[in-house]
Design a protein around this motif. Sequence first.
Motif, PDB file in Angstrom:
ATOM      1  N   ASN A 180     -14.729  37.602  10.482  1.00  0.00           N
ATOM      2  CA  ASN A 180     -15.116  36.440   9.945  1.00  0.00           C
ATOM      3  C   ASN A 180     -15.447  36.461   8.352  1.00  0.00           C
ATOM      4  OD1 ASN A 180     -14.422  34.835  12.122  1.00  0.00           O
ATOM      5  ND2 ASN A 180     -16.444  35.039  13.349  1.00  0.00           N
ATOM      6  N   GLN A 190     -12.947  34.426  18.423  1.00  0.00           N
ATOM      7  CA  GLN A 190     -14.075  34.220  19.267  1.00  0.00           C
ATOM      8  C   GLN A 190     -14.369  35.554  20.132  1.00  0.00           C
ATOM      9  OE1 GLN A 190     -16.250  31.539  19.222  1.00  0.00           O
ATOM     10  NE2 GLN A 190     -17.235  32.852  20.613  1.00  0.00           N
ATOM     11  N   TYR A 226     -15.513  37.742  23.483  1.00  0.00           N
ATOM     12  CA  TYR A 226     -15.686  37.384  24.786  1.00  0.00           C
ATOM     13  C   TYR A 226     -15.852  38.616  25.685  1.00  0.00           C
ATOM     14  CZ  TYR A 226     -14.207  35.918  29.707  1.00  0.00           C
ATOM     15  OH  TYR A 226     -14.052  35.506  30.968  1.00  0.00           O
ATOM     16  N   VAL A 276     -15.077  29.522  26.675  1.00  0.00           N
ATOM     17  CA  VAL A 276     -14.343  30.225  25.946  1.00  0.00           C
ATOM     18  C   VAL A 276     -12.985  30.501  26.345  1.00  0.00           C
ATOM     19  CG1 VAL A 276     -14.139  32.386  24.608  1.00  0.00           C
ATOM     20  CG2 VAL A 276     -16.435  31.247  24.550  1.00  0.00           C
ATOM     21  N   ILE A 308      -8.410  28.638  20.189  1.00  0.00           N
ATOM     22  CA  ILE A 308      -8.868  29.773  19.846  1.00  0.00           C
ATOM     23  C   ILE A 308      -7.548  30.740  19.808  1.00  0.00           C
ATOM     24  CG2 ILE A 308     -10.162  32.055  20.279  1.00  0.00           C
ATOM     25  CD1 ILE A 308     -12.104  30.148  21.741  1.00  0.00           C
ATOM     26  N   LEU A 337      -8.672  36.236  20.646  1.00  0.00           N
ATOM     27  CA  LEU A 337      -9.843  36.557  21.485  1.00  0.00           C
ATOM     28  C   LEU A 337     -10.312  38.040  21.513  1.00  0.00           C
ATOM     29  CD1 LEU A 337     -11.888  34.826  23.458  1.00  0.00           C
ATOM     30  CD2 LEU A 337     -10.190  35.664  25.155  1.00  0.00           C
TER      31      LEU A 337
END
Length: 678
Positions: free
Chosen positions: A531, A550, A552, A564, A573, A576
């Motif tokens: 990010n 994201q 998990y 999620v 998304i 993952l």
Amino acid sequence: MIMIIAAALLQVLAFLTSKVIPFAEKFALLQFKRRRWTQRRQQQQGQRGKPRRNNVGDEEEGTETEDEEVEVEMQEVDEEVTVPEEREKRPKKRRKFSIELEDVEMHSESLAPPPAPSIQRSSTPQAALPTFPLPALPNPPSKATLALQGLDKALVDADIISPSKTLHIPPDGNIDGGTGLSEKMRKRLVDLGITELFAVQTSLLPFLLPSDPMHRALYQPYNPPRDVCVSAPTGSGKTLAYVVPIVEILSSRIVTRLRALVVLPTRDLVMQVRETFETISKGRGLKIGTATGQHSFPHEQVQLVADHSTSLRGGSSKVDILICTPGRLIDHLKETPNFSLQHLRFLVVDEADRLLAQSFQDWLIQVLAATRPPKNPLKHTLKDLADTTLTPRSDTTPNPTPDALAPAFLHLLPYPDVPSFITERKAASCQKLLFSATLTRDPGKIAALELRIPKYFIVQGSSPDEQEDAILDVVTEKFTMPDTLKEHMIICSAYEKPLVFFHLVHAHDITNALVFTKSAESTNRLVRLLNFFQNARTSETSNYKNIVVQAYSSDLPTAERKAVLDKFKSQEIQILVCSDLISRGIDISHVSHVISYDSPVDMRKYVHRVGRTARAGREGDAWTLVEEQEARHFKLMMKDAHHLSEVKRLRIGEKQLAPLIPHYETALSHLKDLYSRS
């Protein structure tokens, strides 16, 4: 007088010794010289018979010289042959050598020169001595021979199924097309978009759903069904292979009993399998429950058992099918009243290799013991049963009748005078089904399952002639991957690995991807770094579009993890990042890429990771980032599994990574500040 005679005898003996022994010694030496002279004479005669190639003058001179030497030697021999008395009168000559009598006798033959080859001529050639080959060790047995030693005969007789085999499902009519499915089930599958059975389903469904109604009965105490072991690649339809027959057979039930138990390693897999059961069994009236520890233990007890106040030998259940994790299952076996497994018709162990490798409080031993009737029947009178075992319904009237015992448990009835056929031993009707892409080959673990005449199904190979090779591949852990899977390997340094990952994501436009790391901490750190990298790049490039990433992992609460996963399934998304928590069994249809950011430590983990893509005939790519110090181990692991040639190496040079370095260094500084503050 006697002394005088003895002294005289000693003098005579001394005289004889002094005279006879030297003479014997001289005589032996003389015999030795005579033999030597005879041999030399014969050798000279043999040489005279052959013409010499020297000059004539040389030949005559050589002959005279040899005759003179022989005459001189004979004269010396004649001079030495004299009487001992005469020898003493003559002056002693200097002896050329001195030799003992014993040495002459023992070594005379060895001191003689070897005879000339011409003397040993014979009309027939002498036979050569036989020669024997040098001793050598036998050839060692091959790896295949060693691997097959002591193998279970049931595995040798396994059914080998080609991965490309399919079977069409007739949508309606009385003809099942060889599937063994009822018309109602076939319509349900077609409505769900399932028009054909995959390889493992084509063989397993007819085996579990025979045409004989007696073999579909809920109870088969006198002819119990055979157990099943299935080894098939990931994404080959193993879940549907046991969900469909369980729903078909249990649909005939009238009273709700716990008849199917499905044991899975993770909560996420439990929820996925429950969704599959609910979808397939819609309209059948079957009750499905779960036990994973997600809810409180009293809440699960209320959901699973109907009666807690009365102790019932036959148990009491609110569900027909229970899907659970092994730890929570043991808790209910020990602590939940009337939770009984005696009515089980199916015991399914999915991802069997992982569940058998972990003890979970010896869950397997306790579950198998709960499905079997006791070996020693309990013999109680009616009064004993009312006093000790059963709880009375009221203060005055006891309940003497146990609640619905399974046929195999009828010998526990307390009545003293019962017909013999009721007390006859019966077997439990529970049929064990084992499924895994990496089925264990440990004979000790297989024996712990107490399989009843097991039947093996192996999805591997392309023809019946390859049965031995396919069995050998299972035994030696040579795993089969989907044909539509493309595998890649990128070797890089530890510093370059994040850069290589960023380049891979953007250069190949990777979305709908699962990224596996080695731990939950690594998962969170990689998401934050990615990010920060995207934010740094967006600030300089206006046309750059960020990718939604994201994490998990097990650090997230169960409800948040489910949210999620739902967003990823709906493609909200794009990437993952997760740990190995969902590397087994999770089926997400749109996953097209699997990236192992941290390389797997063993082949089984690799198989289950890459198995999240290229499922059900779809295409997929698997990428593995291997650090330089891990490259040797990774290659050896692939080579031992006979899979190294299938993994293509991709090279990414410094020129390709150079534009990303400024954004990467900015992202690293932000990550450092974040962790320093925390």
